[in-house]
Design a protein around this motif. Structure first.
Motif, short mmCIF file in Angstrom:
data_model
loop_
_atom_site.label_atom_id
_atom_site.label_comp_id
_atom_site.label_asym_id
_atom_site.label_seq_id
_atom_site.Cartn_x
_atom_site.Cartn_y
_atom_site.Cartn_z
N ASP A 1 -1.68 5.22 -4.76
CA ASP A 1 -2.58 4.20 -3.69
C ASP A 1 -2.98 3.00 -4.47
OD1 ASP A 1 -2.41 6.77 -1.79
OD2 ASP A 1 -4.24 7.16 -2.34
N LYS B 1 -16.91 5.13 -5.11
CA LYS B 1 -15.36 3.66 -4.29
C LYS B 1 -15.73 2.88 -5.28
CE LYS B 1 -16.78 5.31 0.33
NZ LYS B 1 -17.16 4.54 1.61
N ASP C 1 -1.38 10.58 -7.37
CA ASP C 1 -1.82 10.43 -6.60
C ASP C 1 -2.96 9.22 -6.23
OD1 ASP C 1 -0.25 12.34 -5.42
OD2 ASP C 1 -1.89 13.61 -5.00
N LEU C 2 -3.92 8.91 -6.89
CA LEU C 2 -4.93 8.10 -7.13
C LEU C 2 -4.16 6.95 -7.56
CD1 LEU C 2 -8.08 9.18 -8.91
CD2 LEU C 2 -7.77 8.63 -6.26
N LYS D 1 -8.24 17.95 -2.57
CA LYS D 1 -7.68 19.37 -2.23
C LYS D 1 -8.55 20.55 -2.68
CE LYS D 1 -2.93 17.00 -2.87
NZ LYS D 1 -2.08 17.17 -3.07
N ASN E 1 -11.51 16.75 0.19
CA ASN E 1 -10.13 17.14 1.06
C ASN E 1 -9.02 16.06 0.39
OD1 ASN E 1 -9.86 18.23 3.49
ND2 ASN E 1 -11.77 17.19 3.35
N ARG E 2 -9.19 14.28 -0.05
CA ARG E 2 -8.86 14.00 -1.84
C ARG E 2 -7.77 14.57 -2.79
NH1 ARG E 2 -8.33 8.53 -1.93
NH2 ARG E 2 -6.36 8.20 -3.26
N VAL F 1 -3.97 15.30 -9.35
CA VAL F 1 -4.59 14.75 -8.09
C VAL F 1 -4.78 12.90 -9.22
CG1 VAL F 1 -7.16 13.85 -7.73
CG2 VAL F 1 -5.83 16.39 -8.04
N HIS G 1 -14.98 14.11 2.10
CA HIS G 1 -13.37 13.09 2.43
C HIS G 1 -13.25 13.64 1.29
CE1 HIS G 1 -10.17 10.45 2.96
NE2 HIS G 1 -11.32 9.85 1.69
N TYR G 2 -13.31 13.34 0.01
CA TYR G 2 -13.36 13.71 -1.71
C TYR G 2 -13.14 14.70 -2.12
CZ TYR G 2 -13.35 8.08 -1.77
OH TYR G 2 -13.03 7.46 -1.17
N ALA H 1 -13.91 13.32 -7.83
CA ALA H 1 -13.89 13.67 -6.27
C ALA H 1 -16.05 12.60 -6.69
CB ALA H 1 -14.08 14.73 -5.53
#
Length: 248
Positions: A191, A160, A187-188, A131, A128-129, A184, A125-126, A154
């Motif tokens: 979010d 988490k 983007d964080l 990229k 992908n996060r 990256v 998942h991360y 990642a």
């Protein structure tokens, strides 16, 4: 941690290396969702400050709280604190003998006791996060520096954490790789990740930070919104620093 409680509190913190005072009467409060950029000349205490938050350095004076947990020598479960505080260093600190996927799964299994299949799912998942999911089965040496730093981000996210600390994450990268890492991190920030970032990337500070902090000689010299910090700095030391860094 409660929604209203500061994630991080540093109260009158001091840190000495022999006779050298790396931090002096340092105070900082960071609340959930805040994005703090810390800048300043080499030797100003930026990295020491951020390492004290993660207990990689023990402070000598004052108090540091992560949520309601105080960082002291009596703290029994340091991993409980570090689960909440992700950290990305200048160097990538990846295990060279492990694939990228296994690098991301390791701490999940050891610290969070996450089952293998779930740890793999979280890792992918991360990846992908950030990229780069196609790099999962490669080894760190097969990746470019910017890709390795994205893996490091990642890996921290896999735990988490409540807050992410970045200690000059782009300083070891070639210029063409810096933007992919900053992208990256941006983007964080979008979010809502709580972040403290030590960096000289002033464009990042302008676009992402809620507050910019300028340190010198182990103290906060200036603290302001990006608009004020870059547009109307008050301290002469800040003005000199900005005139030097923004013209290079």
């Amino acid at each position: 941690m409660s929604a209203t409680q500061p994630l991080i509190r540093m109260e009158h913190v001091g840190k000495n290396f022999g006779t050298f005072k790396a931090l002096h009467d340092f105070n900082l409060v960071v609340t959930k969702g805040e994005r703090i950029v810390v800048c300043g000349p080499s030797g100003s205490g930026k990295s020491t400050m951020i390492r004290c938050i993660n207990r990689l350095e023990k402070h000598d004076e004052g108090r540091i709280f992560i949520g309601d947990i105080e960082l002291t020598d009596k703290l029994k479960d340091l991993n409980a604190v570090r689960r909440e505080v992700g950290m990305v260093f200048q160097s990538f600190n990846l295990f060279p003998h492990m694939t990228i996927l296994k690098n991301l799964m390791l701490a999940q299994k050891l610290v969070r006791k996450t089952p293998k299949d779930e740890a793999r799912e979280v890792a992918m998942h991360y990846l992908n996060r950030v990229k780069i999911p196609e790099q999962a089965d490669k080894y760190p040496i097969q990746l470019l520096g910017g890709q390795q730093q994205r893996v490091a981000i990642a890996r921290a996210l896999c735990m988490k954490p409540e807050v992410m600390l970045f200690d000059e994450p782009t300083s070891a990268l070639d210029p063409e790789m810096i933007n992919e890492v900053l992208e990256v991190m941006t983007d964080l920030a979008k979010d809502g990740m709580t972040m403290i970032c030590v960096t000289h990337e002033m464009g990042f500070a302008r676009s992402v930070a809620d507050r910019v902090i300028f340190m010198d000689a182990g103290e906060i010299v200036e603290e302001a919104t990006p608009e004020i910090f870059f547009g109307a700095p008050r301290n002469e030391r800040t003005k000199l620093f900005l005139s030097q860094i923004l013209t290079h």
